[in-house]
Design a protein around this motif. Structure first.
Motif, mmCIF file in Angstrom:
data_model
loop_
_atom_site.group_PDB
_atom_site.id
_atom_site.type_symbol
_atom_site.label_atom_id
_atom_site.label_comp_id
_atom_site.label_asym_id
_atom_site.label_seq_id
_atom_site.Cartn_x
_atom_site.Cartn_y
_atom_site.Cartn_z
ATOM 1 N N VAL A 42 -2.913 3.881 -4.834
ATOM 2 C CA VAL A 42 -2.129 3.814 -3.604
ATOM 3 C C VAL A 42 -3.003 3.248 -2.489
ATOM 4 O O VAL A 42 -4.122 3.702 -2.272
ATOM 5 C CB VAL A 42 -1.585 5.211 -3.218
ATOM 6 N N VAL A 43 -2.474 2.236 -1.829
ATOM 7 C CA VAL A 43 -3.184 1.589 -0.727
ATOM 8 C C VAL A 43 -2.394 1.818 0.553
ATOM 9 O O VAL A 43 -1.193 1.593 0.593
ATOM 10 C CB VAL A 43 -3.334 0.065 -0.979
ATOM 11 N N LEU A 44 -3.077 2.296 1.591
ATOM 12 C CA LEU A 44 -2.460 2.459 2.911
ATOM 13 C C LEU A 44 -3.230 1.585 3.884
ATOM 14 O O LEU A 44 -4.417 1.806 4.099
ATOM 15 C CB LEU A 44 -2.541 3.925 3.363
ATOM 16 N N ALA A 45 -2.580 0.591 4.424
ATOM 17 C CA ALA A 45 -3.268 -0.343 5.325
ATOM 18 C C ALA A 45 -2.588 -0.342 6.686
ATOM 19 O O ALA A 45 -1.372 -0.389 6.782
ATOM 20 C CB ALA A 45 -3.277 -1.738 4.728
ATOM 21 N N GLU A 46 -3.420 -0.303 7.712
ATOM 22 C CA GLU A 46 -2.900 -0.263 9.088
ATOM 23 C C GLU A 46 -2.684 -1.658 9.625
ATOM 24 O O GLU A 46 -3.618 -2.428 9.776
ATOM 25 C CB GLU A 46 -3.932 0.420 9.989
ATOM 26 N N MET A 47 -1.439 -1.964 9.935
ATOM 27 C CA MET A 47 -1.151 -3.279 10.494
ATOM 28 C C MET A 47 -0.176 -3.135 11.658
ATOM 29 O O MET A 47 0.989 -3.507 11.536
ATOM 30 C CB MET A 47 -0.571 -4.181 9.416
ATOM 31 N N PRO A 48 -0.629 -2.588 12.793
ATOM 32 C CA PRO A 48 0.299 -2.407 13.907
ATOM 33 C C PRO A 48 0.821 -3.740 14.427
ATOM 34 O O PRO A 48 0.071 -4.706 14.540
ATOM 35 C CB PRO A 48 -0.549 -1.693 14.970
ATOM 36 N N GLY A 49 2.115 -3.765 14.716
ATOM 37 C CA GLY A 49 2.724 -4.968 15.268
ATOM 38 C C GLY A 49 3.351 -5.878 14.234
ATOM 39 O O GLY A 49 3.979 -6.863 14.584
ATOM 40 N N VAL A 50 3.166 -5.531 12.955
ATOM 41 C CA VAL A 50 3.724 -6.370 11.893
ATOM 42 C C VAL A 50 5.083 -5.815 11.482
ATOM 43 O O VAL A 50 5.220 -4.625 11.216
ATOM 44 C CB VAL A 50 2.762 -6.421 10.682
ATOM 45 N N GLY A 51 6.076 -6.673 11.453
ATOM 46 C CA GLY A 51 7.409 -6.264 11.041
ATOM 47 C C GLY A 51 7.579 -6.366 9.547
ATOM 48 O O GLY A 51 6.739 -6.971 8.870
ATOM 49 N N PRO A 52 8.656 -5.779 9.000
ATOM 50 C CA PRO A 52 8.846 -5.793 7.546
ATOM 51 C C PRO A 52 8.920 -7.198 6.948
ATOM 52 O O PRO A 52 8.542 -7.407 5.797
ATOM 53 C CB PRO A 52 10.177 -5.060 7.347
ATOM 54 N N ASP A 53 9.385 -8.167 7.718
ATOM 55 C CA ASP A 53 9.464 -9.521 7.144
ATOM 56 C C ASP A 53 8.166 -10.302 7.323
ATOM 57 O O ASP A 53 8.064 -11.433 6.859
ATOM 58 C CB ASP A 53 10.656 -10.318 7.722
ATOM 59 N N GLY A 54 7.185 -9.683 7.959
ATOM 60 C CA GLY A 54 5.928 -10.395 8.156
ATOM 61 C C GLY A 54 4.879 -10.080 7.109
ATOM 62 O O GLY A 54 3.759 -10.566 7.203
ATOM 63 N N VAL A 55 5.241 -9.265 6.115
ATOM 64 C CA VAL A 55 4.255 -8.837 5.121
ATOM 65 C C VAL A 55 4.341 -9.718 3.886
ATOM 66 O O VAL A 55 5.421 -10.089 3.438
ATOM 67 C CB VAL A 55 4.476 -7.360 4.720
ATOM 68 N N ASP A 56 3.176 -10.029 3.345
ATOM 69 C CA ASP A 56 3.101 -10.888 2.175
ATOM 70 C C ASP A 56 2.043 -10.297 1.247
ATOM 71 O O ASP A 56 0.879 -10.178 1.616
ATOM 72 C CB ASP A 56 2.714 -12.294 2.666
ATOM 73 N N ILE A 57 2.476 -9.881 0.063
ATOM 74 C CA ILE A 57 1.542 -9.252 -0.878
ATOM 75 C C ILE A 57 1.535 -10.070 -2.163
ATOM 76 O O ILE A 57 2.591 -10.350 -2.718
ATOM 77 C CB ILE A 57 1.959 -7.799 -1.186
ATOM 78 N N THR A 58 0.349 -10.419 -2.622
ATOM 79 C CA THR A 58 0.269 -11.120 -3.902
ATOM 80 C C THR A 58 -0.765 -10.433 -4.784
ATOM 81 O O THR A 58 -1.747 -9.880 -4.299
ATOM 82 C CB THR A 58 -0.130 -12.600 -3.722
ATOM 83 N N LEU A 59 -0.511 -10.480 -6.062
ATOM 84 C CA LEU A 59 -1.444 -9.906 -7.034
ATOM 85 C C LEU A 59 -1.688 -10.950 -8.104
ATOM 86 O O LEU A 59 -0.775 -11.394 -8.785
ATOM 87 C CB LEU A 59 -0.853 -8.637 -7.648
ATOM 88 N N GLU A 60 -2.931 -11.363 -8.187
ATOM 89 C CA GLU A 60 -3.280 -12.334 -9.211
ATOM 90 C C GLU A 60 -4.400 -11.729 -10.033
ATOM 91 O O GLU A 60 -5.481 -11.475 -9.511
ATOM 92 C CB GLU A 60 -3.709 -13.638 -8.544
ATOM 93 N N ARG A 61 -4.120 -11.485 -11.269
ATOM 94 C CA ARG A 61 -5.029 -10.727 -12.123
ATOM 95 C C ARG A 61 -5.373 -9.417 -11.413
ATOM 96 O O ARG A 61 -4.498 -8.631 -11.163
ATOM 97 C CB ARG A 61 -6.283 -11.542 -12.457
ATOM 98 N N ARG A 62 -6.621 -9.248 -10.989
ATOM 99 C CA ARG A 62 -6.948 -7.998 -10.296
ATOM 100 C C ARG A 62 -7.165 -8.199 -8.806
ATOM 101 O O ARG A 62 -7.619 -7.298 -8.111
ATOM 102 C CB ARG A 62 -8.205 -7.393 -10.914
ATOM 103 N N MET A 63 -6.878 -9.389 -8.328
ATOM 104 C CA MET A 63 -7.080 -9.687 -6.915
ATOM 105 C C MET A 63 -5.802 -9.406 -6.141
ATOM 106 O O MET A 63 -4.793 -10.081 -6.337
ATOM 107 C CB MET A 63 -7.461 -11.155 -6.744
#
Lengths: 134, 145
Positions: A42-63
Protein backbone atom coordinates in the motif's frame (compact mmCIF):
# COMPACT_ATOMS: atom_id res chain seq x y z
CA UNK A 1 2.34 15.05 25.06
CA UNK A 2 1.39 15.80 21.54
CA UNK A 3 3.89 15.82 18.80
CA UNK A 4 4.27 18.96 16.78
CA UNK A 5 4.04 18.46 13.07
CA UNK A 6 6.96 19.97 11.31
CA UNK A 7 8.29 18.95 7.99
CA UNK A 8 11.98 18.67 8.48
CA UNK A 9 13.02 19.76 5.05
CA UNK A 10 11.54 21.79 2.32
CA UNK A 11 9.88 20.19 -0.60
CA UNK A 12 12.31 18.46 -2.84
CA UNK A 13 12.17 18.96 -6.53
CA UNK A 14 12.06 15.89 -8.72
CA UNK A 15 14.78 15.61 -11.30
CA UNK A 16 15.05 13.52 -14.36
CA UNK A 17 18.66 12.93 -15.27
CA UNK A 18 19.95 15.35 -17.82
CA UNK A 19 16.58 16.52 -19.14
CA UNK A 20 14.43 19.56 -18.66
CA UNK A 21 10.71 19.86 -18.57
CA UNK A 22 8.88 21.70 -21.31
CA UNK A 23 6.41 23.29 -18.92
CA UNK A 24 7.98 25.76 -16.57
CA UNK A 25 6.36 24.60 -13.38
CA UNK A 26 8.04 23.03 -10.38
CA UNK A 27 7.80 19.28 -9.95
CA UNK A 28 7.91 17.92 -6.43
CA UNK A 29 8.60 14.52 -5.01
CA UNK A 30 5.48 13.67 -3.03
CA UNK A 31 6.20 12.39 0.49
CA UNK A 32 4.98 8.83 0.76
CA UNK A 33 4.20 6.13 3.28
CA UNK A 34 4.52 2.58 2.09
CA UNK A 35 3.54 -0.53 3.96
CA UNK A 36 3.40 -4.15 3.08
CA UNK A 37 0.89 -6.74 4.16
CA UNK A 38 0.75 -10.40 3.24
CA UNK A 39 -1.35 -9.72 0.14
CA UNK A 40 -0.74 -6.09 -0.75
CA UNK A 41 1.70 -3.26 -0.94
CA UNK A 42 0.00 0.00 0.00
CA UNK A 43 1.35 3.37 -1.06
CA UNK A 44 0.07 6.65 0.40
CA UNK A 45 1.39 9.72 -1.38
CA UNK A 46 0.66 13.33 -0.52
CA UNK A 47 -0.30 15.42 -3.49
CA UNK A 48 -2.26 18.46 -2.30
CA UNK A 49 -3.99 20.38 -5.06
CA UNK A 50 -4.23 17.45 -7.46
CA UNK A 51 -7.69 16.52 -8.65
CA UNK A 52 -8.86 12.99 -9.47
CA UNK A 53 -8.37 13.54 -13.20
CA UNK A 54 -4.84 14.82 -12.72
CA UNK A 55 -3.39 11.53 -11.51
CA UNK A 56 -1.43 9.23 -13.77
CA UNK A 57 -0.11 5.90 -12.52
CA UNK A 58 1.92 3.48 -14.60
CA UNK A 59 3.52 0.18 -13.71
CA UNK A 60 6.16 -1.26 -15.94
CA UNK A 61 7.66 -4.45 -14.63
CA UNK A 62 8.56 -3.34 -11.10
CA UNK A 63 8.83 0.37 -11.82
CA UNK A 64 5.87 2.24 -10.42
CA UNK A 65 5.54 5.81 -11.64
CA UNK A 66 3.14 8.19 -9.95
CA UNK A 67 2.38 11.55 -11.50
CA UNK A 68 0.01 14.27 -10.33
CA UNK A 69 -0.94 17.38 -12.20
CA UNK A 70 -1.94 20.36 -10.11
CA UNK A 71 -5.45 21.54 -10.85
CA UNK A 72 -4.32 25.17 -10.51
CA UNK A 73 -5.49 27.63 -7.91
CA UNK A 74 -5.37 31.05 -9.48
CA UNK A 75 -7.11 33.71 -7.49
CA UNK A 76 -7.87 36.30 -10.13
CA UNK A 77 -7.87 39.80 -8.74
CA UNK A 78 -6.15 38.58 -5.60
CA UNK A 79 -2.44 39.28 -5.68
CA UNK A 80 -0.39 36.95 -3.50
CA UNK A 81 0.99 38.84 -0.51
CA UNK A 82 2.50 36.04 1.52
CA UNK A 83 3.99 32.85 0.21
CA UNK A 84 5.07 29.65 1.89
CA UNK A 85 4.37 27.13 -0.81
CA UNK A 86 4.11 27.08 -4.57
CA UNK A 87 1.80 25.00 -6.66
CA UNK A 88 3.45 22.36 -8.71
CA UNK A 89 3.15 18.93 -10.19
CA UNK A 90 4.26 15.73 -8.48
CA UNK A 91 6.30 12.90 -9.81
CA UNK A 92 7.91 9.90 -8.20
CA UNK A 93 9.21 6.53 -9.29
CA UNK A 94 9.41 3.51 -7.00
CA UNK A 95 11.03 0.19 -7.65
CA UNK A 96 8.85 -2.42 -6.02
CA UNK A 97 10.29 -5.45 -4.34
CA UNK A 98 7.54 -7.82 -5.40
CA UNK A 99 5.73 -8.76 -8.54
CA UNK A 100 2.35 -7.09 -8.73
CA UNK A 101 -0.92 -8.38 -10.10
CA UNK A 102 -1.55 -5.42 -12.36
CA UNK A 103 -5.19 -6.22 -13.07
CA UNK A 104 -6.26 -5.70 -9.49
CA UNK A 105 -4.51 -2.43 -8.67
CA UNK A 106 -6.78 0.00 -6.86
CA UNK A 107 -6.15 3.72 -6.70
CA UNK A 108 -8.17 6.35 -4.87
CA UNK A 109 -7.54 10.01 -4.25
CA UNK A 110 -8.98 11.58 -1.15
CA UNK A 111 -8.17 14.94 0.44
CA UNK A 112 -5.04 15.28 -1.63
CA UNK A 113 -3.65 11.89 -0.64
CA UNK A 114 -3.26 9.15 -3.20
CA UNK A 115 -4.09 5.70 -1.84
CA UNK A 116 -2.66 2.93 -3.93
CA UNK A 117 -3.28 -0.75 -3.23
CA UNK A 118 -0.99 -3.03 -5.19
CA UNK A 119 -1.91 -6.70 -4.78
CA UNK A 120 1.02 -9.07 -4.92
CA UNK A 121 1.01 -11.57 -7.74
CA UNK A 122 0.16 -15.14 -6.78
CA UNK A 123 3.67 -16.30 -7.61
CA UNK A 124 5.20 -13.73 -5.26
CA UNK A 125 3.13 -14.71 -2.23
CA UNK A 126 4.77 -16.84 0.39
CA UNK A 127 3.74 -20.44 0.17
CA UNK A 128 4.01 -23.00 2.84
CA UNK A 129 5.62 -26.20 1.72
CA UNK A 130 4.40 -29.33 3.35
CA UNK A 131 6.85 -32.08 4.00
CA UNK A 132 5.70 -35.37 2.69
CA UNK A 133 6.05 -38.29 4.98
CA UNK A 134 8.53 -40.69 3.55
CA UNK B 1 25.62 14.23 -20.90
CA UNK B 2 29.22 13.51 -21.85
CA UNK B 3 29.90 9.86 -22.24
CA UNK B 4 33.08 8.67 -20.68
CA UNK B 5 35.63 6.55 -22.48
CA UNK B 6 35.39 3.64 -20.15
CA UNK B 7 32.21 1.71 -20.89
CA UNK B 8 34.06 -0.77 -23.09
CA UNK B 9 36.17 -1.70 -20.12
CA UNK B 10 33.05 -2.99 -18.44
CA UNK B 11 32.90 -0.37 -15.73
CA UNK B 12 32.65 3.39 -15.64
CA UNK B 13 34.66 5.08 -12.88
CA UNK B 14 32.98 8.42 -13.62
CA UNK B 15 29.42 7.21 -13.24
CA UNK B 16 29.53 7.64 -9.49
CA UNK B 17 31.12 11.06 -9.85
CA UNK B 18 28.37 12.19 -12.18
CA UNK B 19 25.73 10.86 -9.85
CA UNK B 20 27.33 12.77 -6.97
CA UNK B 21 27.41 15.96 -8.98
CA UNK B 22 23.73 15.79 -9.83
CA UNK B 23 22.96 14.99 -6.21
CA UNK B 24 24.89 18.07 -5.07
CA UNK B 25 23.09 20.23 -7.61
CA UNK B 26 19.80 18.97 -6.32
CA UNK B 27 20.77 19.64 -2.71
CA UNK B 28 21.78 23.20 -3.32
CA UNK B 29 19.14 24.11 -5.85
CA UNK B 30 16.72 25.23 -3.17
CA UNK B 31 19.28 26.96 -1.01
CA UNK B 32 18.13 30.14 0.66
CA UNK B 33 14.69 28.93 1.64
CA UNK B 34 13.77 28.26 5.24
CA UNK B 35 15.07 24.86 6.24
CA UNK B 36 12.32 23.85 8.65
CA UNK B 37 8.84 24.64 7.54
CA UNK B 38 5.86 25.26 9.72
CA UNK B 39 2.97 22.95 9.12
CA UNK B 40 0.78 23.59 7.28
CA UNK B 41 2.40 25.91 4.76
CA UNK B 42 0.13 28.84 3.97
CA UNK B 43 -0.33 31.41 1.24
CA UNK B 44 -2.19 34.68 1.63
CA UNK B 45 -3.97 36.39 -1.23
CA UNK B 46 -5.21 39.92 -0.81
CA UNK B 47 -8.27 41.22 -2.61
CA UNK B 48 -9.83 44.63 -2.53
CA UNK B 49 -12.12 43.99 0.41
CA UNK B 50 -11.28 40.46 1.38
CA UNK B 51 -8.35 38.24 2.13
CA UNK B 52 -7.92 34.58 1.18
CA UNK B 53 -5.79 32.22 3.23
CA UNK B 54 -4.90 28.87 1.66
CA UNK B 55 -3.14 26.02 3.45
CA UNK B 56 -1.86 22.70 2.16
CA UNK B 57 -3.38 20.03 4.39
CA UNK B 58 -3.23 16.70 2.58
CA UNK B 59 -4.99 13.89 4.40
CA UNK B 60 -6.76 16.20 6.81
CA UNK B 61 -10.55 16.21 6.80
CA UNK B 62 -13.03 18.91 7.71
CA UNK B 63 -13.58 17.43 11.15
CA UNK B 64 -9.87 17.47 11.99
CA UNK B 65 -9.49 21.23 11.69
CA UNK B 66 -10.76 24.09 13.84
CA UNK B 67 -10.62 27.68 12.72
CA UNK B 68 -10.82 30.49 15.26
CA UNK B 69 -11.02 34.17 14.67
CA UNK B 70 -10.17 36.79 17.23
CA UNK B 71 -9.99 40.38 16.02
CA UNK B 72 -7.54 40.13 13.16
CA UNK B 73 -5.85 36.88 14.13
CA UNK B 74 -6.97 33.67 12.50
CA UNK B 75 -5.96 30.49 14.29
CA UNK B 76 -5.79 27.22 12.47
CA UNK B 77 -5.56 24.15 14.66
CA UNK B 78 -5.87 20.48 14.04
CA UNK B 79 -4.50 17.03 14.24
CA UNK B 80 -3.42 14.49 11.71
CA UNK B 81 -3.76 10.93 12.87
CA UNK B 82 -1.33 8.33 11.60
CA UNK B 83 -2.94 5.60 9.56
CA UNK B 84 -2.41 2.23 11.13
CA UNK B 85 -1.50 -0.47 8.68
CA UNK B 86 -3.72 -3.48 8.58
CA UNK B 87 -2.77 -6.49 10.62
CA UNK B 88 0.60 -8.01 9.92
CA UNK B 89 1.56 -4.98 7.91
CA UNK B 90 5.02 -3.56 8.19
CA UNK B 91 6.26 -0.16 7.13
CA UNK B 92 8.68 0.08 4.29
CA UNK B 93 8.78 3.84 4.26
CA UNK B 94 7.35 6.61 6.43
CA UNK B 95 7.84 10.13 5.19
CA UNK B 96 4.58 11.83 6.03
CA UNK B 97 4.38 13.85 9.24
CA UNK B 98 1.74 13.29 11.89
CA UNK B 99 0.62 14.97 15.07
CA UNK B 100 -1.08 18.18 16.05
CA UNK B 101 -0.52 21.53 14.46
CA UNK B 102 -1.46 25.10 15.24
CA UNK B 103 -0.83 28.29 13.37
CA UNK B 104 -1.85 31.86 14.13
CA UNK B 105 -2.14 34.12 11.13
CA UNK B 106 -2.14 37.87 11.47
CA UNK B 107 -4.51 39.30 8.89
CA UNK B 108 -3.82 42.64 7.23
CA UNK B 109 -7.12 44.13 8.48
CA UNK B 110 -10.02 43.43 10.80
CA UNK B 111 -12.56 41.06 9.32
CA UNK B 112 -16.25 40.41 9.67
CA UNK B 113 -16.62 37.21 11.68
CA UNK B 114 -20.02 36.50 10.11
CA UNK B 115 -18.71 36.58 6.58
CA UNK B 116 -16.08 33.87 6.66
CA UNK B 117 -16.14 31.09 4.12
CA UNK B 118 -13.96 28.01 4.43
CA UNK B 119 -13.78 25.00 2.16
CA UNK B 120 -11.53 22.06 1.40
CA UNK B 121 -10.49 21.30 -2.12
CA UNK B 122 -8.19 18.36 -2.92
CA UNK B 123 -6.35 18.67 0.36
CA UNK B 124 -6.03 22.44 0.20
CA UNK B 125 -7.96 24.51 2.74
CA UNK B 126 -9.22 27.84 1.49
CA UNK B 127 -10.57 30.48 3.87
CA UNK B 128 -12.01 33.71 2.59
CA UNK B 129 -12.51 36.53 5.08
CA UNK B 130 -14.24 39.81 4.33
CA UNK B 131 -13.05 43.12 5.59
CA UNK B 132 -15.14 44.78 8.28
CA UNK B 133 -17.44 47.41 6.81
CA UNK B 134 -16.31 50.06 9.29
CA UNK B 135 -12.70 49.30 8.56
CA UNK B 136 -12.79 49.84 4.82
CA UNK B 137 -10.92 52.78 3.37
CA UNK B 138 -13.04 55.79 2.55
CA UNK B 139 -12.51 58.07 -0.32
CA UNK B 140 -12.39 61.69 0.73
CA UNK B 141 -13.61 64.27 -1.67
CA UNK B 142 -11.61 67.44 -1.92
CA UNK B 143 -13.86 70.40 -2.27
CA UNK B 144 -12.99 73.11 -4.66
CA UNK B 145 -12.05 76.25 -2.82
Amino acid sequence: MTQEVRTADQRTAATTAGSERAVERPVFIPPADIYETRDNIVVLAEMPGVGPDGVDITLERRMLTVRGRHAGSEHTGYPRVYNEYTDGDYERVFTLSENIDRDRIEATLKDGVLHLVLPKAETAKPRKIELKAS
Amino acid sequence: MALSEFPRMGFDPFAELRRMQSEMNRMFSGFGFATARDFPPINIWLGENSVVVTAELPGVTRDDVTLNLQDDVLTLEGKREPKQPEQNGNWQRRERAYGSFSRAIQLPFRVDADKVEARFNNGVLEVELERLEADRPKKIEIRAA
